[in-house]
Scaffold this motif. Structure first.
Motif, PDB file in Angstrom:
ATOM      1  N   ILE A 116       2.170  -0.114  -3.129  1.00 27.86           N
ATOM      2  CA  ILE A 116       2.163  -0.975  -2.288  1.00 27.86           C
ATOM      3  C   ILE A 116       0.771  -1.745  -2.149  1.00 27.86           C
ATOM      4  CG2 ILE A 116       2.177  -1.822   0.381  1.00 27.86           C
ATOM      5  CD1 ILE A 116       3.924   0.913   0.820  1.00 27.86           C
ATOM      6  N   ASP A 117       0.845  -2.876  -2.753  1.00 29.86           N
ATOM      7  CA  ASP A 117      -0.275  -3.477  -3.222  1.00 29.86           C
ATOM      8  C   ASP A 117      -1.145  -4.405  -1.980  1.00 29.86           C
ATOM      9  OD1 ASP A 117      -0.045  -2.717  -5.710  1.00 29.86           O
ATOM     10  OD2 ASP A 117       1.253  -4.591  -6.165  1.00 29.86           O
ATOM     11  N   ALA A 118      -0.382  -4.779  -0.973  1.00 25.54           N
ATOM     12  CA  ALA A 118      -0.726  -5.516   0.183  1.00 25.54           C
ATOM     13  C   ALA A 118       0.250  -5.908   1.273  1.00 25.54           C
ATOM     14  CB  ALA A 118      -0.949  -7.012  -0.484  1.00 25.54           C
ATOM     15  N   TYR A 119      -0.051  -6.142   2.315  1.00 25.45           N
ATOM     16  CA  TYR A 119       0.735  -6.022   3.518  1.00 25.45           C
ATOM     17  C   TYR A 119       0.285  -7.546   4.401  1.00 25.45           C
ATOM     18  CZ  TYR A 119      -2.856  -4.127   6.510  1.00 25.45           C
ATOM     19  OH  TYR A 119      -3.989  -3.938   7.253  1.00 25.45           O
ATOM     20  N   MET A 120       1.399  -7.803   5.018  1.00 26.77           N
ATOM     21  CA  MET A 120       1.355  -8.972   5.838  1.00 26.77           C
ATOM     22  C   MET A 120       1.915  -8.606   7.431  1.00 26.77           C
ATOM     23  SD  MET A 120       1.836 -12.461   3.635  1.00 26.77           S
ATOM     24  CE  MET A 120       3.408 -11.826   2.759  1.00 26.77           C
ATOM     25  N   GLU A 121       1.225  -8.878   8.071  1.00 29.40           N
ATOM     26  CA  GLU A 121       1.712  -8.558   9.629  1.00 29.40           C
ATOM     27  C   GLU A 121       1.975 -10.148   9.977  1.00 29.40           C
ATOM     28  OE1 GLU A 121       0.750  -7.535  14.224  1.00 29.40           O
ATOM     29  OE2 GLU A 121      -0.638  -8.679  13.226  1.00 29.40           O
ATOM     30  N   CYS A 122       3.422 -10.526  10.345  1.00 30.91           N
ATOM     31  CA  CYS A 122       4.072 -11.373  10.675  1.00 30.91           C
ATOM     32  C   CYS A 122       4.369 -11.546  12.079  1.00 30.91           C
ATOM     33  CB  CYS A 122       5.241 -11.754   9.895  1.00 30.91           C
ATOM     34  SG  CYS A 122       4.847 -11.838   7.999  1.00 30.91           S
ATOM     35  N   ARG A 190       3.091 -17.821  10.886  1.00 33.90           N
ATOM     36  CA  ARG A 190       1.880 -17.450  10.404  1.00 33.90           C
ATOM     37  C   ARG A 190       1.919 -15.875  10.111  1.00 33.90           C
ATOM     38  NH1 ARG A 190      -2.564 -15.051  12.538  1.00 33.90           N
ATOM     39  NH2 ARG A 190      -1.823 -14.707  14.443  1.00 33.90           N
ATOM     40  N   CYS A 191       1.266 -15.565   9.058  1.00 33.10           N
ATOM     41  CA  CYS A 191       1.181 -14.011   8.671  1.00 33.10           C
ATOM     42  C   CYS A 191      -0.461 -13.791   8.224  1.00 33.10           C
ATOM     43  CB  CYS A 191       1.823 -13.701   7.573  1.00 33.10           C
ATOM     44  SG  CYS A 191       3.720 -13.674   7.933  1.00 33.10           S
ATOM     45  N   VAL A 192      -0.968 -12.538   8.724  1.00 38.40           N
ATOM     46  CA  VAL A 192      -2.321 -12.173   8.111  1.00 38.40           C
ATOM     47  C   VAL A 192      -1.934 -11.007   7.221  1.00 38.40           C
ATOM     48  CG1 VAL A 192      -4.280 -10.925   9.092  1.00 38.40           C
ATOM     49  CG2 VAL A 192      -3.022 -12.326  10.525  1.00 38.40           C
ATOM     50  N   ARG A 193      -2.472 -11.217   5.986  1.00 35.56           N
ATOM     51  CA  ARG A 193      -2.370 -10.697   4.757  1.00 35.56           C
ATOM     52  C   ARG A 193      -3.396 -10.006   4.450  1.00 35.56           C
ATOM     53  NH1 ARG A 193      -3.300 -11.258  -1.030  1.00 35.56           N
ATOM     54  NH2 ARG A 193      -1.235 -10.603  -2.274  1.00 35.56           N
ATOM     55  N   LYS A 194      -3.190  -8.525   3.795  1.00 32.61           N
ATOM     56  CA  LYS A 194      -4.381  -7.708   3.753  1.00 32.61           C
ATOM     57  C   LYS A 194      -4.065  -6.989   2.261  1.00 32.61           C
ATOM     58  CE  LYS A 194      -7.956  -4.740   3.712  1.00 32.61           C
ATOM     59  NZ  LYS A 194      -8.124  -3.706   4.831  1.00 32.61           N
ATOM     60  N   VAL A 195      -5.061  -7.218   1.243  1.00 31.00           N
ATOM     61  CA  VAL A 195      -4.958  -6.647   0.036  1.00 31.00           C
ATOM     62  C   VAL A 195      -5.308  -4.828   0.046  1.00 31.00           C
ATOM     63  CG1 VAL A 195      -5.687  -6.657  -2.314  1.00 31.00           C
ATOM     64  CG2 VAL A 195      -5.007  -8.946  -1.275  1.00 31.00           C
ATOM     65  N   LEU A 196      -4.552  -4.140  -0.379  1.00 30.50           N
ATOM     66  CA  LEU A 196      -5.024  -2.765  -0.502  1.00 30.50           C
ATOM     67  C   LEU A 196      -5.559  -2.305  -1.668  1.00 30.50           C
ATOM     68  CD1 LEU A 196      -1.667  -1.112   0.978  1.00 30.50           C
ATOM     69  CD2 LEU A 196      -3.761  -1.430   2.236  1.00 30.50           C
ATOM     70  N   PRO A 197      -6.535  -1.422  -1.733  1.00 30.63           N
ATOM     71  CA  PRO A 197      -7.072  -0.940  -2.821  1.00 30.63           C
ATOM     72  C   PRO A 197      -6.351  -0.796  -4.076  1.00 30.63           C
ATOM     73  CG  PRO A 197      -7.925   0.489  -0.979  1.00 30.63           C
ATOM     74  CD  PRO A 197      -6.611  -0.462  -0.483  1.00 30.63           C
ATOM     75  N   SER A 198      -6.710  -1.002  -5.166  1.00 31.37           N
ATOM     76  CA  SER A 198      -6.022  -0.831  -6.580  1.00 31.37           C
ATOM     77  C   SER A 198      -5.959   0.338  -7.171  1.00 31.37           C
ATOM     78  CB  SER A 198      -6.438  -2.060  -7.341  1.00 31.37           C
ATOM     79  OG  SER A 198      -7.832  -2.023  -7.813  1.00 31.37           O
ATOM     80  N   ASP A 199      -6.739   1.312  -6.720  1.00 32.90           N
ATOM     81  CA  ASP A 199      -6.806   2.399  -7.021  1.00 32.90           C
ATOM     82  C   ASP A 199      -5.781   3.550  -6.619  1.00 32.90           C
ATOM     83  OD1 ASP A 199      -7.731   3.069  -4.739  1.00 32.90           O
ATOM     84  OD2 ASP A 199      -9.717   3.331  -4.892  1.00 32.90           O
ATOM     85  N   CYS A 200      -5.962   4.844  -7.033  1.00 29.30           N
ATOM     86  CA  CYS A 200      -4.967   5.752  -6.722  1.00 29.30           C
ATOM     87  C   CYS A 200      -4.772   6.195  -5.015  1.00 29.30           C
ATOM     88  CB  CYS A 200      -5.285   7.225  -7.728  1.00 29.30           C
ATOM     89  SG  CYS A 200      -6.942   7.870  -6.957  1.00 29.30           S
ATOM     90  N   SER A 201      -5.790   5.534  -4.520  1.00 28.03           N
ATOM     91  CA  SER A 201      -5.486   5.818  -2.879  1.00 28.03           C
ATOM     92  C   SER A 201      -4.506   4.840  -2.534  1.00 28.03           C
ATOM     93  CB  SER A 201      -7.069   5.587  -2.265  1.00 28.03           C
ATOM     94  OG  SER A 201      -7.263   4.106  -2.584  1.00 28.03           O
ATOM     95  N   ALA A 202      -4.012   3.789  -2.971  1.00 20.88           N
ATOM     96  CA  ALA A 202      -3.125   2.905  -2.606  1.00 20.88           C
ATOM     97  C   ALA A 202      -1.818   3.804  -2.393  1.00 20.88           C
ATOM     98  CB  ALA A 202      -2.695   1.551  -3.367  1.00 20.88           C
ATOM     99  N   PRO A 203      -1.170   3.479  -1.087  1.00 18.81           N
ATOM    100  CA  PRO A 203       0.303   3.987  -0.790  1.00 18.81           C
ATOM    101  C   PRO A 203       1.085   3.525  -1.536  1.00 18.81           C
ATOM    102  CG  PRO A 203      -0.332   2.418   0.912  1.00 18.81           C
ATOM    103  CD  PRO A 203      -1.442   2.629  -0.060  1.00 18.81           C
ATOM    104  N   THR A 204       2.313   4.544  -2.010  1.00 20.65           N
ATOM    105  CA  THR A 204       3.479   4.112  -2.734  1.00 20.65           C
ATOM    106  C   THR A 204       4.461   4.043  -1.680  1.00 20.65           C
ATOM    107  OG1 THR A 204       4.007   6.600  -3.088  1.00 20.65           O
ATOM    108  CG2 THR A 204       2.355   5.626  -4.661  1.00 20.65           C
ATOM    109  N   VAL A 205       5.657   3.591  -2.221  1.00 23.54           N
ATOM    110  CA  VAL A 205       7.194   3.480  -1.477  1.00 23.54           C
ATOM    111  C   VAL A 205       7.255   4.762  -0.929  1.00 23.54           C
ATOM    112  CG1 VAL A 205       9.217   2.695  -1.491  1.00 23.54           C
ATOM    113  CG2 VAL A 205       7.771   1.144  -2.617  1.00 23.54           C
TER     114      VAL A 205
END
Length: 244
Positions: A116-122, A190-205
């Motif tokens: 999961i690379d990023a998320y948006m709260e809408c 409107r959504c607020v977007r946050k990019v997550l870390p690109s390393d191995c700490s990023a969560p998966t599906v």
């Protein structure tokens, strides 16, 4: 559903995102969710652990994919009473989309290792007359998944709703429709977007599925206007994504 707006996490990298806003008529929602709830109730009954509020265990899930105009007009491979077809204006052209309900494990099968690379709260306002989407709003989450996919997830009354598909289609579709195929009362603006870390700490599906079905067990928590509404679910999910 309401709760005072909480500030974003300190130091978060955020951006405002405006979603697509042109939409055509929607097909009436199917009864698939009710059938699924009834089957779950009967299964619980047979196993001897009935939850009388059985609908609180329900996860409504759907896959969203593009179809041709010919398929849209002719309803080719269309399952009546289950599928819903929609025409959306995306980036200046009309795209035809089919929403088909399925089990969460089936919809996300093969994507468990995707990050999961990023998320948006809408947020959608509860009333047109509201000057802003503060305090009184419905929240849902859009998760950008590796490979160009997107997952929408939200708490809606007693159910947890999710849908999955190609990112551009999903971002437009989810701004206007829920996983049931029902149109949102007011489209998300409107959504607020946050990019997550690109390393191995990023969560998966797969991590997300474990979170939904594991210790947190969101699908078993009944809706509560003041303690467990859509905004609480979004906040809990954001905390999980930040520290899976």
């Amino acid at each position: 559903e309401f709760r005072p707006l909480q500030s974003s996490a300190e130091g978060a990298s955020e951006a405002s995102v405006t979603l697509s806003d042109d939409v055509e008529d929607a097909t009436p929602p199917p009864l698939a969710g009710l059938v699924g709830s009834w089957r779950l109730f009967m299964q619980s009954l047979s196993e001897g652990h009935v939850n009388m509020a059985y609908w609180t265990n329900d996860i409504l899930c759907a896959i969203v994919h593009e179809i041709s105009e010919e398929e849209f007009q002719a309803k080719r491979a269309y399952i009546k009473g289950v599928d819903t077809d929609h025409a959306l204006a995306i980036a200046g052209s009309v795209r035809y989309i089919r929403r088909r309900p399925d089990r969460l494990s089936h919809v996300l099968s093969g994507s468990e290792s995707r990050r999961i690379d990023a998320y948006m709260e809408c947020r959608t306002k509860m009333m047109d007359a509201q000057p802003r989407d503060w305090m009184f709003y419905h929240a849902f989450m859009l998760l950008e998944v590796g490979g160009g996919f997107m997952l929408c997830t939200e708490k809606y009354n007693h159910s947890l709703e999710s849908m999955f598909g190609e990112q551009e289609l999903m971002q437009a579709f989810a701004s206007h429709y829920r996983a049931t195929g029902q149109p949102r009362r007011i489209a998300a603006r409107r959504c607020v977007r946050k990019v997550l870390p690109s390393d191995c700490s990023a969560p998966t599906v797969g991590n997300l599925m474990d979170w939904i079905d594991g210790p947190c067990a969101k699908k078993y928590q009944p809706y509560d206007l003041f303690r467990m509404n859509c905004q609480h679910y979004s906040e809990d999910l954001m905390r999980f994504l930040e520290a899976p």
